[in-house]
Design a protein around this motif. Structure first.
Motif, short mmCIF file in Angstrom:
data_model
loop_
_atom_site.label_atom_id
_atom_site.label_comp_id
_atom_site.label_asym_id
_atom_site.label_seq_id
_atom_site.Cartn_x
_atom_site.Cartn_y
_atom_site.Cartn_z
N VAL A 240 -14.38 22.30 -3.92
CA VAL A 240 -15.03 21.08 -4.52
C VAL A 240 -16.39 21.56 -4.88
CG1 VAL A 240 -15.34 18.70 -4.70
CG2 VAL A 240 -13.59 19.68 -3.29
N VAL A 241 -17.03 21.99 -3.78
CA VAL A 241 -18.57 22.51 -3.85
C VAL A 241 -18.63 23.55 -5.17
CG1 VAL A 241 -20.46 23.67 -3.01
CG2 VAL A 241 -19.04 22.20 -1.60
N SER A 242 -17.64 24.33 -5.16
CA SER A 242 -17.86 25.50 -6.29
C SER A 242 -17.67 24.80 -7.77
CB SER A 242 -16.56 26.50 -5.89
OG SER A 242 -16.52 27.52 -7.24
N VAL A 243 -16.70 24.07 -7.93
CA VAL A 243 -16.42 23.44 -8.99
C VAL A 243 -17.71 22.49 -9.40
CG1 VAL A 243 -15.32 21.75 -10.55
CG2 VAL A 243 -14.08 23.45 -9.10
N ALA A 244 -18.27 21.74 -8.66
CA ALA A 244 -19.36 20.83 -8.59
C ALA A 244 -20.55 21.52 -9.16
CB ALA A 244 -19.54 19.97 -7.48
N ASN A 245 -21.05 22.67 -8.41
CA ASN A 245 -22.17 23.52 -8.71
C ASN A 245 -21.97 24.26 -10.13
OD1 ASN A 245 -23.29 22.53 -6.10
ND2 ASN A 245 -22.98 24.40 -5.11
N ASP A 246 -20.81 24.72 -10.29
CA ASP A 246 -20.51 25.35 -11.72
C ASP A 246 -20.83 24.78 -12.78
OD1 ASP A 246 -19.90 27.62 -10.41
OD2 ASP A 246 -17.70 27.63 -10.40
N HIS A 247 -20.60 23.20 -12.52
CA HIS A 247 -20.72 22.31 -13.82
C HIS A 247 -21.81 21.46 -13.45
CE1 HIS A 247 -17.01 23.39 -15.90
NE2 HIS A 247 -16.66 23.58 -14.46
N LYS A 248 -22.78 21.59 -12.56
CA LYS A 248 -23.89 21.14 -12.20
C LYS A 248 -23.76 19.26 -11.87
CE LYS A 248 -27.08 24.50 -12.75
NZ LYS A 248 -26.07 25.58 -12.86
N LEU A 249 -22.73 19.30 -11.10
CA LEU A 249 -22.35 17.98 -11.00
C LEU A 249 -22.86 17.44 -9.38
CD1 LEU A 249 -18.62 17.54 -12.09
CD2 LEU A 249 -20.62 16.67 -13.11
#
Length: 336
Positions: free
Chosen positions: A247-256
């Motif tokens: 989840v962290v990976s996806v969030a950081n990649d998309h600046k969420l």
């Protein structure tokens, strides 16, 4: 001849008395070994505690560490029988039955599913839980103040945590559509999501749900929210937290920006959390277990406890990735 007979009679009587004396000593020894508590030498009883945990992740592990520390500090001699279901409901049920049949003195249930499983198969063995969100809705206790049965413990919901998180999402992060990834089959999670949705709707925020049933589905579920949300809120869902790095990976990649439900998830990359240490609620549960094992109280008499000392913690590295400036007025602590 008469003297020989008399001598023989005295020998027989003496042998009988000697055997009786030996038999008396043997019976005395057996009663000492089976007295069920301290022996005549003053030895303290060694208790057997069964431990059931739904899945392996840092918060639940910390709660178990706290529980053990409380019993250690109280000088309780314990043999632990530890079982982990690895998020398998079938295994969770099997563990519950095995612990009950193994003759433990007390069961420590670390999570809502774990507590529900053991409470459904025994009404006699004391159960102390922690990492449970809503003990009443989970039908573990009759009420927080008066549990009323063989179950009590500590919950992982601080009354001000969700309102404070929602306020931060809206006022400080400017959120409008908040994504929530969770296991809808876990009562603990469903209760939290419903509470969050109700409070978010009241302040004009929209919740977009993404449900999973296993940790392998967590990354894909998170990716399904991209383009639909401007932030994430990951509650204390065991399935999702066990796979939090995805989840962290996806969030950081998309600046969420991603708010989470406990400090360990902040350490693992979440932006921030209003929370408490799981070690502490485990320790408080351990203190309750001490009272029960010592015979000072019963689960029915011990009110369920809320976490104490709500704090706000932020991951500075994650804030930097998001380009977020940490304001002094947030009075935030940084994770180490």
């Amino acid at each position: 001849m008469r003297k020989s007979i008399k001598r023989l009679m005295f020998m027989v009587i003496g042998a009988v008395l000697l055997l009786a004396a030996c038999g008396g000593k043997e019976n005395s020894s057996l009663s000492t070994e089976t007295d069920g508590g301290a022996s005549s030498s003053g030895e303290t009883k060694k208790f057997k505690i069964g431990v059931t945990q739904i899945v392996e992740h840092p918060s639940l592990n910390a709660a178990y560490d706290g529980f053990r520390k409380a019993l250690e500090d109280a000088g309780i001699d314990v043999e632990y029988k530890v079982e982990n279901a690895q998020n398998d409901n079938s295994a969770n049920t099997t563990i519950a039955n095995n612990l009950v049949s193994s003759g433990v003195d007390l069961i420590f249930a670390n999570s809502t599913p774990s507590a529900q499983a053991v409470s459904s198969v025994t009404k006699d063995i004391p159960i102390v839980f922690t990492s449970v969100t809503d003990a009443v809705s989970a039908e573990l206790v009759q009420s927080m103040e008066k549990p009323g049965g063989n179950v009590t413990g500590t919950v992982d919901t601080q009354p001000d945590a969700i309102p404070s998180t929602i306020k931060f999402l809206k006022e400080e992060l400017g959120a409008k559509n908040v994504g929530m990834v969770f296991n809808a089959g876990e009562q603990n999670s469903r209760a939290q999501v419903d509470a969050v949705k109700k409070q978010m709707n009241a302040v004009g925020l929209n919740v977009v749900e993404a449900s999973v049933s296993t940790s392998a589905e967590v990354k894909q579920a998170t990716e399904s929210l991209i383009g639909k949300v401007d932030s994430l809120y990951i509650i204390t869902d065991n399935t999702v937290v066990s796979a939090l790095e995805s989840v962290v990976s996806v969030a950081n990649d998309h600046k969420l920006p991603m708010m989470v439900g406990e400090f360990d998830s902040v350490k693992r990359g979440g932006l921030g959390a209003y929370g408490f240490e799981y070690f502490d609620i485990g320790y408080e549960a351990g203190q309750m277990a001490v009272k029960i094992l010592k015979g000072e109280s019963t689960p029915a008499e011990l009110p369920v406890q809320y976490p104490q000392n709500l704090r706000f913690v932020i991951n500075k590295e994650t804030a930097d990735i998001l380009g977020l400036k940490v304001k002094d007025e947030w009075k935030a602590e940084f994770v180490k």
